[in-house]
Motif scaffolding. Sequence first.
Motif, PDB file in Angstrom:
ATOM      1  N   SER A 187       0.834  -1.205   0.000  1.00  0.00           N
ATOM      2  CA  SER A 187       0.000   0.000   0.000  1.00  0.00           C
ATOM      3  C   SER A 187       0.866   1.251   0.000  1.00  0.00           C
ATOM      4  N   LEU A 188       0.248   2.352  -0.392  1.00  0.00           N
ATOM      5  CA  LEU A 188       0.916   3.646  -0.436  1.00  0.00           C
ATOM      6  C   LEU A 188      -0.031   4.678   0.146  1.00  0.00           C
ATOM      7  N   LYS A 189       0.459   5.446   1.117  1.00  0.00           N
ATOM      8  CA  LYS A 189      -0.317   6.551   1.685  1.00  0.00           C
ATOM      9  C   LYS A 189       0.381   7.839   1.308  1.00  0.00           C
ATOM     10  N   VAL A 190      -0.383   8.752   0.696  1.00  0.00           N
ATOM     11  CA  VAL A 190       0.151  10.032   0.245  1.00  0.00           C
ATOM     12  C   VAL A 190      -0.659  11.138   0.905  1.00  0.00           C
ATOM     13  N   VAL A 191       0.033  12.065   1.560  1.00  0.00           N
ATOM     14  CA  VAL A 191      -0.630  13.195   2.227  1.00  0.00           C
ATOM     15  C   VAL A 191      -0.143  14.484   1.564  1.00  0.00           C
ATOM     16  N   VAL A 192      -1.100  15.226   0.992  1.00  0.00           N
ATOM     17  CA  VAL A 192      -0.803  16.492   0.330  1.00  0.00           C
ATOM     18  C   VAL A 192      -1.782  17.537   0.860  1.00  0.00           C
ATOM     19  N   LEU A 193      -1.251  18.630   1.378  1.00  0.00           N
ATOM     20  CA  LEU A 193      -2.084  19.724   1.905  1.00  0.00           C
ATOM     21  C   LEU A 193      -3.149  19.222   2.880  1.00  0.00           C
ATOM     22  N   GLY A 194      -2.773  18.253   3.704  1.00  0.00           N
ATOM     23  CA  GLY A 194      -3.685  17.711   4.715  1.00  0.00           C
ATOM     24  C   GLY A 194      -4.677  16.693   4.182  1.00  0.00           C
ATOM     25  N   ILE A 195      -4.667  16.413   2.904  1.00  0.00           N
ATOM     26  CA  ILE A 195      -5.568  15.427   2.303  1.00  0.00           C
ATOM     27  C   ILE A 195      -4.801  14.129   2.123  1.00  0.00           C
ATOM     28  N   THR A 196      -5.403  13.023   2.591  1.00  0.00           N
ATOM     29  CA  THR A 196      -4.746  11.718   2.541  1.00  0.00           C
ATOM     30  C   THR A 196      -5.381  10.829   1.486  1.00  0.00           C
ATOM     31  N   ALA A 197      -4.559  10.281   0.634  1.00  0.00           N
ATOM     32  CA  ALA A 197      -4.994   9.270  -0.330  1.00  0.00           C
ATOM     33  C   ALA A 197      -4.308   7.971   0.050  1.00  0.00           C
ATOM     34  N   THR A 198      -5.090   6.909   0.209  1.00  0.00           N
ATOM     35  CA  THR A 198      -4.526   5.600   0.531  1.00  0.00           C
ATOM     36  C   THR A 198      -4.762   4.676  -0.653  1.00  0.00           C
ATOM     37  N   CYS A 199      -3.697   4.096  -1.136  1.00  0.00           N
ATOM     38  CA  CYS A 199      -3.741   3.228  -2.314  1.00  0.00           C
ATOM     39  C   CYS A 199      -3.385   1.804  -1.910  1.00  0.00           C
ATOM     40  N   LYS A 200      -4.104   0.852  -2.458  1.00  0.00           N
ATOM     41  CA  LYS A 200      -3.824  -0.564  -2.209  1.00  0.00           C
ATOM     42  C   LYS A 200      -3.290  -1.187  -3.490  1.00  0.00           C
ATOM     43  N   ALA A 201      -2.273  -2.003  -3.358  1.00  0.00           N
ATOM     44  CA  ALA A 201      -1.734  -2.717  -4.517  1.00  0.00           C
ATOM     45  C   ALA A 201      -2.783  -3.705  -5.011  1.00  0.00           C
ATOM     46  N   THR A 202      -3.021  -3.708  -6.323  1.00  0.00           N
ATOM     47  CA  THR A 202      -4.002  -4.622  -6.906  1.00  0.00           C
ATOM     48  C   THR A 202      -3.341  -5.644  -7.830  1.00  0.00           C
ATOM     49  N   SER A 203      -2.019  -5.604  -7.905  1.00  0.00           N
ATOM     50  CA  SER A 203      -1.277  -6.593  -8.690  1.00  0.00           C
ATOM     51  C   SER A 203       0.055  -6.825  -7.995  1.00  0.00           C
ATOM     52  N   PRO A 204       0.667  -7.976  -8.260  1.00  0.00           N
ATOM     53  CA  PRO A 204       2.017  -8.173  -7.716  1.00  0.00           C
ATOM     54  C   PRO A 204       3.020  -7.291  -8.470  1.00  0.00           C
TER      55      PRO A 204
END
Length: 162
Positions: free
Chosen positions: A137-154
């Motif tokens: 997974s990848l968590k990205v925080v920009v200007l107080g907004i958080t986007a959380t991404c989950k890996a969907t492939s190896p």
Amino acid sequence: MKQRRSGTLRTGTGIRTALGLAIAAAGTLAMAPASTAVTPGTATLSFDCGSYGSGTATLTATQDGTAATISVSTSAITSPINIGANSVRSTLTLTKNGSGTTEFAGNANPAIPAGGQVSTGPLKGTVASGDSLEAASLKVVVLGITATCKATSPQSPGPFVF
């Protein structure tokens, strides 16, 4: 005859000096730390970032002893506005050796233009020889907004092995 002895002495001294330098150089090389490398150096995978989008990501890994970095560039998240350099805080979570996790984090990024894909890193972490890491997974925080991404492939061509 004296000159010949002198020449022989100089040649003998030169050989001893060269031999001594060669031995010293070999000793220095023997004491130098072994070069480390991560394989593969670059991998791709897909992320789903919910309402922020989905897409592919390219991960680039480097290693220096137990210190390692991973840089991420992904089309899964695009910026609606210009984002200044070093203003994205990211955490990449990876599965470690098939069980457990480890995190690479940082707030380094290039300037990202409006509409541009998010690039972040190098994210810093610690590894041990033989560690096998694959992005989860990848968590990205920009200007107080958080986007959380989950890996969907190896990862392709496979996990990073340090």
